[in-house]
Design an enzyme around this catalytic site. Structure first.
Site, short mmCIF file in Angstrom:
data_model
loop_
_atom_site.label_atom_id
_atom_site.label_comp_id
_atom_site.label_asym_id
_atom_site.label_seq_id
_atom_site.Cartn_x
_atom_site.Cartn_y
_atom_site.Cartn_z
N ASN A 253 0.55 -1.52 0.34
CA ASN A 253 0.19 -0.41 -0.27
C ASN A 253 1.03 1.65 0.02
O ASN A 253 1.65 1.27 0.64
CB ASN A 253 -1.42 0.08 1.29
N LYS B 218 0.17 3.94 -0.66
CA LYS B 218 -0.49 5.50 0.34
C LYS B 218 0.19 6.79 -0.77
O LYS B 218 -0.44 6.62 -1.60
CB LYS B 218 -0.09 5.76 1.48
N SER C 85 3.36 -2.57 10.44
CA SER C 85 4.49 -2.01 10.82
C SER C 85 5.50 -3.03 10.26
O SER C 85 6.54 -3.60 11.15
CB SER C 85 4.91 -1.64 11.67
N HIS D 124 -9.43 1.36 4.37
CA HIS D 124 -7.97 1.53 5.37
C HIS D 124 -8.30 2.08 6.97
O HIS D 124 -9.74 3.64 6.42
CB HIS D 124 -6.95 2.05 4.35
P1 13P Z 1 2.66 -0.06 7.62
O1 13P Z 1 3.61 -0.87 6.78
O2 13P Z 1 3.75 1.46 7.03
O3 13P Z 1 2.80 0.26 8.76
O4 13P Z 1 1.36 0.64 7.10
C1 13P Z 1 0.26 -0.51 7.09
C2 13P Z 1 -0.81 -0.13 6.30
O5 13P Z 1 -1.83 0.34 7.11
C3 13P Z 1 -0.97 -0.82 4.55
O6 13P Z 1 -1.72 -0.68 4.70
#
Ligand code: 13P
Length: 256
Positions: free
Chosen positions: A13, A15, A216, A98
């Site tokens: 993801n 983002k 994480s 999400h």
């Molecule tokens: P991180 O792996 O950066 O914690 O993000 C997890 C996440 O939100 C995946 O959708």
């Protein structure tokens, strides 16, 4: 252990990261890294990178997903993207619900349910995110929260359609914080999700659904998480932006 009944999927993801040139560079780095993976490989990228990602991953084992989708087919919904717009350019997956959308953009279980049904109707595979807040875990209501989300988010979703869906368990307190759920915590909730699905759809269907952990996950902690019997891959934020790290996760899912 019924892990062989379903596919492990590692989904990135991205983002709100990567301009188009940056996306191109990362995808070129990812291709050789992903080549040997035996798990499913998906990259969910910002809308502006979708076409680029679809083009660059043609003929590879990397599938492309969006990070959101609207539930109406078309109309006066400024700033939104429909499921048909995504499938038309070759997108196969979409993240829905999400926690960042729930937290910052007013996403509710009702809209998650609508988006999930719209995605499925258009032939997209939804990756539906559920997870508790830290406060909810402290109050010992994690399972109530998850059960409620599963009930509402998949209201009126058929057994046939749930099999095409992925569920991502993402405890909100573990996202982008560096704080991971322990392997036991991840397994406990992923198993609980499967039990909820079994109640509604029967065990055979529940055993076939891919349930990921997200929050994480990184090269150091992935092996233990991915080896859990009910954790079928991961939804990866930060570590999906570095080809080498993503490669370690793919290997762990392949071997786990
Ligand atoms: P991180 O792996 O950066 O914690 O993000 C997890 C996440 O939100 C995946 O959708």
């Amino acid at each position: 252990m019924n892990k062989e009944l379903r596919q492990a999927v590692i989904a990135g993801n991205w983002k709100m990261n990567k301009t188009r040139p940056e996306a191109k560079a990362l995808i070129e780095e990812l291709k050789p890294v992903a080549e040997k993976a035996t798990c499913g490989v998906v990259i969910c990228v910002p809308f502006t990178n979708l076409e680029t990602a679809v083009e660059l991953t043609k003929g590879t084992n990397i599938k492309v997903g969006a990070e959101n989708v609207h539930f109406e087919k078309s109309g006066a919904f400024t700033g939104e993207i429909s499921a048909d717009m995504l499938t038309e350019i070759g997108v196969e997956y979409v993240i829905i619900g999400h926690s960042e959308r729930r937290q910052y953009f007013g996403e509710t279980d009702e809209t998650v349910n609508k988006r999930t049904k719209a995605a499925l109707a258009a032939g997209l595979k939804p990756i539906v995110c559920v997870g508790e807040l830290l406060w909810e875990r402290k109050c010992d209501i994690t399972k109530e929260v998850i059960a409620r989300q599963i009930k509402l988010d998949f209201f009126d979703v058929s057994a046939e359609d749930i099999k095409k869906s992925i569920i991502a368990y993402e405890p909100v307190w573990a996202i982008g914080t560096g704080e991971t759920a322990t392997a036991e915590q991840a397994e406990e909730v992923c198993l609980f999700i499967r039990e909820q699905l079994a109640e509604k759809y029967g065990k055979e269907v529940a055993d076939s659904v891919t349930i990921q952990y997200g929050g994480s996950m990184n090269p150091k902690n992935c092996a233990e998480l991915l080896a859990q019997p009910d954790v079928d891959g991961g939804l990866i934020g930060g570590a999906s932006l570095k080809a080498q790290d993503f490669g370690v996760l793919l290997d762990a899912a392949t071997n786990g």
